[in-house]
Design an enzyme around this catalytic site. Structure first.
Site, PDB file in Angstrom:
ATOM      1  N   GLU A  83      -1.942  13.348  15.371  1.00  0.00           N
ATOM      2  CA  GLU A  83      -0.703  12.571  15.266  1.00  0.00           C
ATOM      3  C   GLU A  83       0.216  13.119  14.179  1.00  0.00           C
ATOM      4  OE1 GLU A  83      -1.340   8.355  14.743  1.00  0.00           O
ATOM      5  OE2 GLU A  83       0.750   7.918  15.246  1.00  0.00           O
TER       6      GLU A  83
ATOM      7  N   ASP B 167     -19.321  10.699  12.529  1.00  0.00           N
ATOM      8  CA  ASP B 167     -19.227   9.922  13.765  1.00  0.00           C
ATOM      9  C   ASP B 167     -18.124   8.864  13.610  1.00  0.00           C
ATOM     10  OD1 ASP B 167     -19.570   8.115  15.844  1.00  0.00           O
ATOM     11  OD2 ASP B 167     -21.751   8.102  15.724  1.00  0.00           O
TER      12      ASP B 167
ATOM     13  N   HIS C  48       8.358   9.062  11.137  1.00  0.00           N
ATOM     14  CA  HIS C  48       7.343   9.425  12.126  1.00  0.00           C
ATOM     15  C   HIS C  48       7.964  10.215  13.265  1.00  0.00           C
ATOM     16  CE1 HIS C  48       3.965   9.332  14.778  1.00  0.00           C
ATOM     17  NE2 HIS C  48       4.623   8.633  15.680  1.00  0.00           N
TER      18      HIS C  48
ATOM     19  N   LYS D  66      -4.907  -0.202  12.061  1.00  0.00           N
ATOM     20  CA  LYS D  66      -4.723   1.100  12.725  1.00  0.00           C
ATOM     21  C   LYS D  66      -4.070   2.077  11.743  1.00  0.00           C
ATOM     22  CE  LYS D  66      -2.805   4.368  15.437  1.00  0.00           C
ATOM     23  NZ  LYS D  66      -1.906   5.446  14.989  1.00  0.00           N
TER      24      LYS D  66
HETATM   25  P1  HMG Z   1      10.264  10.657   2.763  1.00  0.00           P
HETATM   26  O1  HMG Z   1      10.578   9.631   1.750  1.00  0.00           O
HETATM   27  O2  HMG Z   1      11.386  11.171   3.609  1.00  0.00           O
HETATM   28  O3  HMG Z   1       9.559  11.865   2.053  1.00  0.00           O
HETATM   29  O4  HMG Z   1       9.108  10.161   3.691  1.00  0.00           O
HETATM   30  P2  HMG Z   1      10.186  12.874   1.011  1.00  0.00           P
HETATM   31  O5  HMG Z   1      10.945  13.932   1.752  1.00  0.00           O
HETATM   32  O6  HMG Z   1      10.856  12.146  -0.103  1.00  0.00           O
HETATM   33  O7  HMG Z   1       8.846  13.549   0.415  1.00  0.00           O
HETATM   34  C1  HMG Z   1       7.930  12.797  -0.375  1.00  0.00           C
HETATM   35  C2  HMG Z   1       6.556  13.431  -0.234  1.00  0.00           C
HETATM   36  O8  HMG Z   1       6.032  13.142   1.068  1.00  0.00           O
HETATM   37  C3  HMG Z   1       6.547  14.945  -0.326  1.00  0.00           C
HETATM   38  O9  HMG Z   1       6.502  15.337  -1.675  1.00  0.00           O
HETATM   39  C4  HMG Z   1       5.296  15.296   0.427  1.00  0.00           C
HETATM   40  O10 HMG Z   1       4.159  15.062  -0.361  1.00  0.00           O
HETATM   41  C5  HMG Z   1       5.332  14.290   1.553  1.00  0.00           C
HETATM   42  P3  HMG Z   1       6.869  16.880  -2.073  1.00  0.00           P
HETATM   43  O11 HMG Z   1       5.716  17.733  -1.644  1.00  0.00           O
HETATM   44  O12 HMG Z   1       8.136  17.235  -1.351  1.00  0.00           O
HETATM   45  O13 HMG Z   1       6.999  16.815  -3.552  1.00  0.00           O
HETATM   46  N1  HMG Z   1       6.080  14.849   2.699  1.00  0.00           N
HETATM   47  C6  HMG Z   1       5.586  15.786   3.529  1.00  0.00           C
HETATM   48  N2  HMG Z   1       4.411  16.432   3.555  1.00  0.00           N
HETATM   49  C7  HMG Z   1       4.205  17.310   4.558  1.00  0.00           C
HETATM   50  N3  HMG Z   1       5.121  17.578   5.531  1.00  0.00           N
HETATM   51  C8  HMG Z   1       6.306  16.963   5.538  1.00  0.00           C
HETATM   52  C9  HMG Z   1       6.581  16.026   4.514  1.00  0.00           C
HETATM   53  N4  HMG Z   1       7.631  15.222   4.246  1.00  0.00           N
HETATM   54  C10 HMG Z   1       7.300  14.522   3.131  1.00  0.00           C
HETATM   55  N5  HMG Z   1       7.180  17.244   6.499  1.00  0.00           N
HETATM   56  C11 HMG Z   1       7.358  10.315   5.282  1.00  0.00           C
HETATM   57  C12 HMG Z   1       8.693  10.896   4.813  1.00  0.00           C
HETATM   58  C13 HMG Z   1       6.973  10.954   6.612  1.00  0.00           C
HETATM   59  C14 HMG Z   1       6.305  10.609   4.226  1.00  0.00           C
HETATM   60  C15 HMG Z   1       7.558   8.772   5.430  1.00  0.00           C
HETATM   61  O14 HMG Z   1       8.586   8.506   6.325  1.00  0.00           O
HETATM   62  C16 HMG Z   1       6.302   8.051   5.875  1.00  0.00           C
HETATM   63  O15 HMG Z   1       5.334   7.926   5.142  1.00  0.00           O
HETATM   64  N6  HMG Z   1       6.324   7.491   7.097  1.00  0.00           N
HETATM   65  C17 HMG Z   1       5.168   6.785   7.656  1.00  0.00           C
HETATM   66  C18 HMG Z   1       4.480   7.703   8.620  1.00  0.00           C
HETATM   67  C19 HMG Z   1       3.268   7.087   9.270  1.00  0.00           C
HETATM   68  O16 HMG Z   1       2.709   6.103   8.846  1.00  0.00           O
HETATM   69  N7  HMG Z   1       2.833   7.721  10.348  1.00  0.00           N
HETATM   70  C20 HMG Z   1       1.714   7.292  11.128  1.00  0.00           C
HETATM   71  C21 HMG Z   1       2.159   6.993  12.524  1.00  0.00           C
HETATM   72  S1  HMG Z   1       2.758   5.367  12.646  1.00  0.00           S
HETATM   73  C22 HMG Z   1       1.309   4.438  12.938  1.00  0.00           C
HETATM   74  O17 HMG Z   1       0.499   4.866  13.694  1.00  0.00           O
HETATM   75  C23 HMG Z   1       0.892   3.278  12.099  1.00  0.00           C
HETATM   76  C24 HMG Z   1       1.708   1.999  11.999  1.00  0.00           C
HETATM   77  O18 HMG Z   1       1.845   1.341  13.214  1.00  0.00           O
HETATM   78  C25 HMG Z   1       0.878   1.172  11.041  1.00  0.00           C
HETATM   79  C26 HMG Z   1       1.465  -0.173  10.704  1.00  0.00           C
HETATM   80  O19 HMG Z   1       2.207  -0.752  11.515  1.00  0.00           O
HETATM   81  O20 HMG Z   1       1.110  -0.649   9.580  1.00  0.00           O
HETATM   82  C27 HMG Z   1       3.045   2.279  11.457  1.00  0.00           C
END
Ligand code: HMG
Length: 465
Positions: free
Chosen positions: A97, A298, A395, A282
């Site tokens: 994912e 596992d 995401h 989740k």
């Molecule tokens: P952001 O604020 O735009 O991040 O968030 P940023 O650009 O300010 O960067 C902050 C740090 O995030 C970076 O620090 C990295 O550590 C990391 P830096 O290294 O720059 O000093 N980071 C990355 N690492 C690797 N590749 C990248 C990258 N971008 C930032 N491209 C972020 C962006 C994606 C982190 C934020 O939007 C986020 O955390 N979103 C949530 C994503 C998520 O939870 N995904 C899972 C799928 S959704 C799900 O299945 C679960 C859910 O239903 C659960 C629930 O309902 O509770 C949501």
């Protein structure tokens, strides 16, 4: 920043506030492997296994499962910035994912501001269940089993002398008489708790369950049917905790206070409503499962245990909660984590061995603590996104690259197509197909100008239909 490494791979805390490998995700994959190879002093073979597509040899796969026809790969990445009990970790995570690795790396970075995570695990006790039917008087049967406690423990230990030599072994006997589910006799179950040390322990415990069953029958006068471990490993819990300064939670114009309030409200929502708790959990398993998979463990057992534990009060509840304490957002998580760092798949899967090595070859308890911290991190990142501009921005922004690939974008155009569909807020297969046609059309037109040739673009965007 100095990147201090211990000999076993995991690092000591260097600069608490700064990220451990800043900009890692901006490197190419080859550059990342080179960085990791230097940081962890990987051997040539270990580096080769990261470069190879198919880290699991076919002949090994053929001996791991029945009817094998091949292997199926998922990406292996690193969750960065983790400071757990004062040590640096780059956490290997196998997951399909998008945004999970970015999410945990973000949250782990935020947690560093107040010293990262503290995490711990119980001793590694697994439980064998032995069900007895037709036992007669339940009180009498219970008494006889408990009177024979030492005999049962000794018999269990005799089945696993090497476990006992390593410091593990049978620890306790318990009898549970559960109300009949159907008006028949009550359900009579003997629990035998075994300290399995660094093994996941399923096979050890199942051997114990089968080995002591005849004695349990003799003691109760009943008939034993089921003899098997329980995946609700509630004697083997792991816990993690972090405190994040409220100001650290500020995000894109939203104040730290407001984002914290949103996260706390999300936690209350999950506490009140099993429908929300399922999604909340989740989001936690987004962090836990990839560690479980990367280390060859596992994950079905872990999933079953986690959700059964979440429902232990009779109502399905969140595994992690968040509350504000003064100027900090405090998160805690507790869940059963039956993980092994010896035996089983770990021994045969080269990538699992490498993942454990990147974590400094931890004990099973340490691995469980790391996985719990990773789950808490993924939960925080998701709740922070939900409490601010919604899950879709971060995401779907990262998911766009997969959508572009699915729409048939050649690798050199993937990032451009992804950027276009993010910009147009149309992160769909059709959106990507249209963007690809535009990008490819522009590229072809440019080639025509340069070479005077014409191109058939009919194939572009047709892949994956
Ligand atoms: P952001 O604020 O735009 O991040 O968030 P940023 O650009 O300010 O960067 C902050 C740090 O995030 C970076 O620090 C990295 O550590 C990391 P830096 O290294 O720059 O000093 N980071 C990355 N690492 C690797 N590749 C990248 C990258 N971008 C930032 N491209 C972020 C962006 C994606 C982190 C934020 O939007 C986020 O955390 N979103 C949530 C994503 C998520 O939870 N995904 C899972 C799928 S959704 C799900 O299945 C679960 C859910 O239903 C659960 C629930 O309902 O509770 C949501």
């Amino acid at each position: 920043m100095t990147n201090t490494q211990d000999g076993d791979g995991a690092g000591r805390a260097a600069g608490i506030r700064s990220a451990w490998m800043p900009g890692f995700y901006k490197l190419t994959m080859d550059e990342r492997v080179a960085r990791i190879a230097r940081a962890f002093e990987l051997s040539r073979d270990e580096v080769a296994s990261l470069h190879a597509s198919g880290a699991l040899p076919r002949e090994v796969a053929d001996r791991m499962v029945e009817n094998a026809i091949g292997t199926m790969e998922i990406p292996l990445g690193l969750g960065l910035n983790f400071l757990i009990n004062g040590r640096e970790y780059a956490v290997p995570m196998a997951v399909e994912e998008p945004s999970v690795l970015a999410a945990v790396s973000f949250a782990a970075k935020a947690a560093r501001a107040a010293g990262g995570f503290t995490a711990e695990a119980d001793p590694q006790w697994m439980t064998a269940q032995i069900q007895v039917a037709r036992y007669g008087d339940a009180g009498r049967a219970r008494e006889r089993v408990l009177e024979a406690r030492d005999e049962l423990l000794a018999l269990a230990d005799s089945l696993h002398p090497s476990l006992v030599a390593r410091g593990g072994g049978a620890r306790d006997v318990e009898v549970r008489v559960l109300p009949s589910p159907d008006g028949g006799e009550d359900v009579f179950v003997v629990h035998l708790h075994v300290d399995v040390q660094d093994a996941m322990g399923a096979n050890l415990v199942n051997t114990v369950a089968e080995g002591v069953a005849p004695l349990v029958e003799a003691l109760t006068g009943g008939r034993v049917y089921l003899r098997i471990l329980t995946n609700l490993a509630d004697r083997r819990l792991a816990r993690a905790r972090c405190e994040i300064p409220v100001a650290e939670m500020a995000d894109r114009g939203a104040s730290g206070d407001d984002v914290c309030e949103g996260v706390v409200q999300a936690s209350r929502f999950a506490d009140a409503d099993p429908h929300r708790a399922a999604t909340h959990n989740k989001g936690i398993m987004n962090g836990v499962d990839p560690v479980v998979i990367a280390t060859g463990n596992d994950w079905r057992a872990v999933e079953a245990g986690a959700h059964a534990f979440a429902a232990r009060s009779g109502r399905y509840s969140p595994l992690a909660t968040w509350r504000r304490v003064d100027e900090f957002l405090e998160g805690t998580i507790e869940l059963p984590l039956a993980l092994g760092t010896v035996g089983g798949t770990l021994r045969v899967h080269p990538a699992a061995r490498l993942a454990l090595r990147l974590l400094g070859n931890p004990s099973a308890g340490k691995l469980a603590a790391i996985a719990a911290a990773t789950g808490l991190a993924s939960n925080l990142a998701a709740l922070r996104a939900l409490a601010t501009d919604g899950i879709q921005r971060g995401h779907m922004g990262l998911h766009a690259r997969s959508v572009a690939v699915a729409a048939g974008a050649p690798m050199h155009l993937v990032d451009r197509v992804a950027a276009m569909i993010v910009e147009a807020r149309e992160i769909t297969f059709d959106g990507a197909t249209r963007a690809l046609a535009t990008v490819a059309g522009a590229a072809a037109a440019l080639t025509d100008v340069v070479t005077g040739e014409s191109h058939d673009l009919a194939h572009v965007g047709s892949h994956g239909r």
